[in-house]
Design a protein around this motif. Structure first.
Motif, short mmCIF file in Angstrom:
data_model
loop_
_atom_site.label_atom_id
_atom_site.label_comp_id
_atom_site.label_asym_id
_atom_site.label_seq_id
_atom_site.Cartn_x
_atom_site.Cartn_y
_atom_site.Cartn_z
N UNK A 16 0.80 -1.23 0.00
CA UNK A 16 0.00 0.00 0.00
C UNK A 16 0.83 1.27 0.00
N UNK A 17 2.15 1.16 0.16
CA UNK A 17 2.99 2.34 0.16
C UNK A 17 2.91 3.11 1.46
N UNK A 18 3.60 4.23 1.50
CA UNK A 18 3.60 5.08 2.69
C UNK A 18 3.87 6.51 2.27
N UNK A 19 3.55 7.45 3.16
CA UNK A 19 3.79 8.85 2.88
C UNK A 19 2.63 9.51 2.14
N UNK A 20 2.71 10.85 2.06
CA UNK A 20 1.64 11.65 1.46
C UNK A 20 1.99 12.17 0.07
N UNK A 32 -1.67 7.72 -5.03
CA UNK A 32 -2.23 7.00 -6.18
C UNK A 32 -2.21 5.49 -5.94
N UNK A 33 -1.13 5.02 -5.36
CA UNK A 33 -0.99 3.59 -5.09
C UNK A 33 -2.06 3.11 -4.11
N UNK A 34 -2.28 3.88 -3.04
CA UNK A 34 -3.27 3.48 -2.05
C UNK A 34 -4.69 3.54 -2.62
N UNK A 55 -5.72 0.65 8.39
CA UNK A 55 -4.48 0.82 9.17
C UNK A 55 -3.30 1.36 8.35
N UNK A 56 -3.38 1.22 7.02
CA UNK A 56 -2.29 1.71 6.17
C UNK A 56 -2.45 3.19 5.84
N UNK A 57 -3.59 3.78 6.22
CA UNK A 57 -3.84 5.20 5.97
C UNK A 57 -3.48 5.97 7.23
N UNK A 58 -2.22 6.30 7.39
CA UNK A 58 -1.74 6.86 8.64
C UNK A 58 -1.85 8.35 8.77
N UNK A 59 -2.43 9.03 7.81
CA UNK A 59 -2.61 10.48 7.88
C UNK A 59 -3.97 10.82 7.27
N UNK A 60 -4.49 12.02 7.55
CA UNK A 60 -5.77 12.40 6.96
C UNK A 60 -5.76 12.36 5.43
N UNK A 61 -4.66 12.78 4.82
CA UNK A 61 -4.61 12.78 3.36
C UNK A 61 -4.60 11.36 2.81
#
Length: 377
Positions: free
Chosen positions: A269-273, A279-281, A303-309
């Motif tokens: 799922x990748x990481x970061x904003x 796009x990956x998520x 759980x892989x969406x660690x930020x609001x964005x």
């Protein structure tokens, strides 16, 4: 699915502390779903949606394209404020019957209803069950939630409408004759329902927990119907099967997280904003929704969406992406049931092809405008 969830709890696959947290988070959401289902069923029984379509037919002035634009407005408002399932279940039959009675093609109106039921369901927490789950995690007010997702929510309305307009431009270019209005059986009951709904809609975006005004509206309408039209009160108004499915999905996916689903998905799922990661998520969310369903897709990937964005990008995938497979969202299945009852045929091959074309364009655009609006790098 509910039995599977109960078995997971009984055999310890779903730990009791995790089940307690899940219950505290989801019971208010399920109460809202139950209350809103009762409200919309009773409002529809009073004839409010039929009255709205009568007005739409008049305002269309005999022009099919103008009638279609008014249907777009009705489907969008219904989805944003009353949820995608309301549009699929209650708006679809009235707009399709409107087209059939006007002797104009029903398919543009039917496809508009189901596309907007999905793609217009991003703006407010009440628009989609996935949004309510995201709001509960972020702790945002409805206004703050809308401030996070307004840009992709706008793209989710404009681009599908533009694509439908291009695809059906010939069918939407004709004329239709005047339509006979539906007879109102109980005007005081209709006005009571309209007034209740007029108070409920702003209450849902006021910041008050949404289950409170929804349950209050449901109790008011149940009391009014018990007095004026008791025959309309039936157990079938309660969405037993969707509720059991939803509860079971909550428990099963939480069990999967307990045995290691989160690390497995973390690798894909990748990481970061950054834009590529978002796009990956979103793409993974859309693919998972079309393979399984948008609700377990959201629960698995949350759980892989660690930020609001990142959470907004996931919502783009699971809300705007379920346009390809029939089971990608419950709204699409409910929509198809209504069409079968009206003897309107849908070819799933064509439905999937059109949905794929829309998703391929819509997801990157929506993620791009989210990324630009958020100001992340």
């Amino acid at each position: 699915m509910l039995v599977a969830g109960i078995l997971c709890l009984a055999f310890g696959v779903l730990p009791l502390p995790a089940f307690g947290e899940l219950t505290a988070r989801t019971v208010p959401i399920l109460a809202f779903v139950l209350a809103m289902t009762v409200v919309t069923e009773l409002v529809a029984d009073a004839g409010l949606f039929q009255v709205l379509t009568d007005r739409i037919a008049v305002f269309g002035r005999g022009r099919v394209w103008l009638l279609w634009l008014l249907v777009i407005a009705l489907a969008t408002v219904s989805t944003v404020f009353l949820s995608l399932d309301t549009t699929a279940v209650l708006v679809t039959p009235v707009v399709v019957l409107l087209a059939m009675h006007a002797r104009i093609p029903a398919l543009p109106f039917a496809l508009t209803a189901v596309w907007l039921a999905n793609t217009a369901s991003l703006l407010l927490p009440v628009s989609n069950l996935t949004n309510l789950l995201a709001q509960s995690r972020l702790g945002l007010s409805p206004a703050a939630f809308a401030g996070l997702v307004w840009a992709p929510a706008l793209a989710g309305i404009v681009l599908p409408v533009a694509m439908l307009g291009i695809a059906f431009r010939k069918q939407l270019g004709g004329q239709y004759g005047p339509q006979p209005p539906h007879k109102v059986q109980d005007r005081p009951l209709l006005l009571t329902c309209a007034a209740t709904l007029a108070v409920l809609l702003p209450a849902l975006v006021s910041g008050v927990p949404v289950q409170i005004p929804a349950m209050a509206a449901a109790l008011i309408l149940l009391g009014v119907f018990a007095r004026r039209r008791p025959g309309s009160l039936r157990w079938s108004m309660v969405p037993w099967r969707p509720l059991m499915l939803t509860i079971g999905l909550f428990m099963v996916v939480e069990s999967l997280h307990a045995i290691g689903l989160t690390p497995l998905l973390g690798g894909v799922s990748g990481s970061g904003d950054g834009l590529p990661s978002l796009l990956r998520l979103a793409g993974l969310g859309a693919a998972t929704a079309n393979i399984a369903n948008n609700l377990p897709a959201y629960l698995a990937l949350e759980p892989e969406a660690g930020s609001p964005v990142r959470l907004a990008a996931l919502l783009i995938g699971v809300n705007l992406g379920p346009l390809i497979s029939p089971w990608a969202s419950l709204a699409t299945l409910l929509w198809h049931e209504r069409l079968k009852a009206l003897n309107v045929q849908v070819r799933w091959g064509g439905f999937a092809a059109a949905g794929l074309c829309c998703v391929v364009l819509l997801l990157p655009l929506s993620v791009l405008v989210l990324w630009l609006a958020s100001g992340t790098t």
